[in-house]
Design a protein around this motif. Structure first.
Motif, PDB file in Angstrom:
ATOM      1  N   LEU A  25       0.982  -1.256   0.397  1.00  0.00           N
ATOM      2  CA  LEU A  25      -0.003   0.378  -0.190  1.00  0.00           C
ATOM      3  C   LEU A  25       0.949   0.783  -0.018  1.00  0.00           C
ATOM      4  O   LEU A  25       0.678   2.068  -0.357  1.00  0.00           O
ATOM      5  N   LYS A  28       3.331   0.934  -4.048  1.00  0.00           N
ATOM      6  CA  LYS A  28       2.706   0.165  -5.486  1.00  0.00           C
ATOM      7  C   LYS A  28       1.796   1.111  -5.427  1.00  0.00           C
ATOM      8  O   LYS A  28       0.634   1.374  -5.353  1.00  0.00           O
ATOM      9  N   GLU A  29       2.101   2.139  -7.189  1.00  0.00           N
ATOM     10  CA  GLU A  29       1.601   3.245  -7.154  1.00  0.00           C
ATOM     11  C   GLU A  29      -0.249   2.713  -8.247  1.00  0.00           C
ATOM     12  O   GLU A  29      -1.061   3.045  -8.066  1.00  0.00           O
ATOM     13  N   ASP A  30      -0.143   1.424  -8.536  1.00  0.00           N
ATOM     14  CA  ASP A  30      -0.331   0.954 -10.151  1.00  0.00           C
ATOM     15  C   ASP A  30      -1.309   0.157  -9.323  1.00  0.00           C
ATOM     16  O   ASP A  30      -1.179  -0.484  -8.389  1.00  0.00           O
ATOM     17  N   VAL A  31      -2.285   0.392  -9.309  1.00  0.00           N
ATOM     18  CA  VAL A  31      -3.784   0.471  -8.377  1.00  0.00           C
ATOM     19  C   VAL A  31      -3.635  -1.381  -8.622  1.00  0.00           C
ATOM     20  O   VAL A  31      -3.801  -2.053  -7.914  1.00  0.00           O
ATOM     21  N   LYS A  32      -3.976  -1.602 -10.090  1.00  0.00           N
ATOM     22  CA  LYS A  32      -4.108  -2.898 -10.612  1.00  0.00           C
ATOM     23  C   LYS A  32      -2.241  -4.000  -9.741  1.00  0.00           C
ATOM     24  O   LYS A  32      -2.842  -4.753  -9.583  1.00  0.00           O
ATOM     25  N   SER A  33      -1.729  -3.462 -10.247  1.00  0.00           N
ATOM     26  CA  SER A  33      -0.395  -4.022  -9.467  1.00  0.00           C
ATOM     27  C   SER A  33      -0.920  -4.434  -7.876  1.00  0.00           C
ATOM     28  O   SER A  33      -0.239  -5.107  -7.271  1.00  0.00           O
ATOM     29  N   ALA A  34      -0.926  -3.347  -7.131  1.00  0.00           N
ATOM     30  CA  ALA A  34      -1.081  -3.565  -6.229  1.00  0.00           C
ATOM     31  C   ALA A  34      -2.300  -4.328  -5.444  1.00  0.00           C
ATOM     32  O   ALA A  34      -2.143  -4.980  -4.089  1.00  0.00           O
ATOM     33  N   ILE A  35      -3.830  -4.585  -6.362  1.00  0.00           N
ATOM     34  CA  ILE A  35      -4.303  -5.396  -6.520  1.00  0.00           C
ATOM     35  C   ILE A  35      -4.062  -6.773  -6.249  1.00  0.00           C
ATOM     36  O   ILE A  35      -4.348  -7.629  -5.034  1.00  0.00           O
TER      37      ILE A  35
END
Length: 469
Positions: A25, A28-35
């Motif tokens: 959290l 990782k700025e990229d939302v899809k990568s973080a999820i």
């Protein structure tokens, strides 16, 4: 299994998952990568956290920032002695300079002379001439320095400079320097008066994390008086008049003026990083009355903000009339593609000139995966026939130019250590426009891109390898 063991393992799993999730959290700025990573961590106990530790954390970029900290000549936009030059510039030109300076606070220098040299046929004789007459210092950095017909020209010139008493430093990339045998640094180090170094040589498992971090810069400075910089390596393939087995068209630039101090500092940073030896280059007074307002922009994984990619995005968005891009490799991230598409849709004329046939397996297919998007947005796509064109030119509105070592790909934007010149020079832009017009005249203008489903799948598959080209 006892209850205590189960409780212990459960606590360990939850603690590890929570800590890993917190790291994701935060970083990782990229939302899809973080999820995706969070799902893997919680659905695959311990294994998910281990995989994130190994593959999800950008340890390479962190190590690069720790190891390599380039120096900036951080003065105002212009040095005080040249600040009056800013008042004579058109507002649209000043806008580009101010924007670039906010992103990368290196000062601009005025009164530089920048001359393009086409292929090794024009560049190598000039470079070797100045090396031969060097009296104080020769600084040479190259990604590839082959000991072939071209390399031997430089070796003889360096020998002459050493005989003159000049201090010579040659820096070659640890991977690029191995493309040809014998290793040029091994050969040069045996010559009295020549110091050599390799940039991040990956010779042991400990050094493997740095395998992807390459020094892509091409720099030559002689006595602090004249410099050469661009994207051209030292290789017989660049001597087109000799009909080489693998011909390469390219361009480099001869530079005179105060910009040379920044170029020398760029070399000194890399030399200190590679050898651990502090080095202060020769500084010479310049009395050139060239028209180029210019500065050096360096980039690499040691830069937190990805300044080169940010520069490209912001300047594309600032264009008013025309963009011209010449690059051997066009594999940018989606954000670059989107901003180019928006610029084209807004009425900006965009010419993209790339080779019809690349020198890397799979590169043509990967680049072709973007063709439909580019054509649909109205971007003019030109494919240049052989020889393979390794030139790198970026022009905006016929007033601003970026030249140097960066390609339009993820490797140049985020992994390689690169050096570029940002400049405003009507004379240089006029000359480069003629060079570009010649390329377009011989190129194939791609109007449509109708291919089979199988080829689309192949192209998109090779596009997944973008960070590794």
């Amino acid at each position: 299994m006892s209850t205590l063991v189960v409780i212990f393992l459960s606590l360990f799993y939850f603690t590890l998952s929570i800590l890993t999730t917190a790291h994701i959290l935060l970083h990782k700025e990229d939302v899809k990568s973080a999820i995706g990573w969070i799902g893997l961590v919680w659905l695959s106990p311990v294994l998910g956290a281990f995989l994130y530790l190994v593959f999800g954390i950008n340890t390479i970029a962190r190590k690069a920032r720790r190891l390599h900290q380039p120096s900036l000549v951080t003065f105002p936009l212009f040095p005080k002695t040249e600040f009056k030059k800013l008042n004579t510039l058109p507002p649209e030109v000043s806008r580009f300079l101010y924007l670039g300076y906010k992103i990368y606070p290196q000062n601009f220098t005025a009164h530089n002379e920048i001359i393009p040299l086409i292929n090794g046929d024009q560049a190598y004789p000039k470079m070797c001439h100045y090396i031969k007459i060097a009296q104080k210092e020769v600084l040479l950095s190259s990604y590839i320095f082959n000991y072939d017909e071209a390399g031997r020209l430089f070796v003889q010139a360096l020998k002459k400079a050493a005989h003159n008493g000049a201090k010579i430093k040659v820096l070659v990339d640890g991977i690029g320097g191995r493309y040809n045998r014998p290793d040029i640094t091994t050969f040069l180090s045996q010559i009295k008066g020549i110091q050599t170094a390799l940039f991040l040589p990956s010779r042991s498992p400990i050094q493997l994390p740095f395998l992807n971090l390459r020094n892509h810069k091409k720099i030559l400075v002689i006595d602090g008086k004249v410099a050469f910089m661009g994207g051209m390596n030292i290789s017989a393939g660049n001597l087109l008049k000799n009909n080489p087995h693998k011909p390469i068209a390219d361009i480099t630039f001869q530079i005179k003026g105060p910009l040379i101090q920044q170029i020398s500092s760029c070399f000194a940073d890399d030399w200190t990083f590679s050898t651990g030896q502090k080095y202060k280059p020769v500084i010479t007074s310049h009395h050139i009355k060239g028209d180029a307002i210019a500065r050096i922009i360096t980039s690499g994984p040691d830069n937190i903000q990805n300044n080169m990619e940010l520069m490209f995005i912001s300047l594309i968005a600032s264009a008013r009339k025309k963009l011209t891009i010449v690059t051997p490799y066009f594999l940018p991230d989606k954000n670059i593609l989107d901003i180019l598409g928006l610029a084209a849709m807004s009425g900006i004329e965009i010419d993209l000139i790339i080779p019809q046939k690349s020198n890397i397996f799979g590169m043509d297919w990967a680049m072709a995966s973007h063709f439909d998007f580019l054509l649909q947005k109205g971007i003019h796509l030109y494919l240049t026939p052989p020889p393979f064109d390794h030139s790198k030119i970026f022009l905006i509105d016929d007033t601003w130019a970026l030249i140097g070592s960066s390609n339009w790909d993820v490797r140049s934007f985020r992994l390689n250590f690169e050096s570029n010149i940002e400049c405003v020079s009507p004379l240089l832009v006029k000359t480069l426009k003629k060079v570009i017009q010649s390329k377009k005249k011989n190129a194939i203008r791609l109007q449509s891109h109708q291919i089979s489903l199988w080829k689309k799948l192949r192209n998109n598959l090779f596009r997944l390898l973008t960070p590794y080209y």
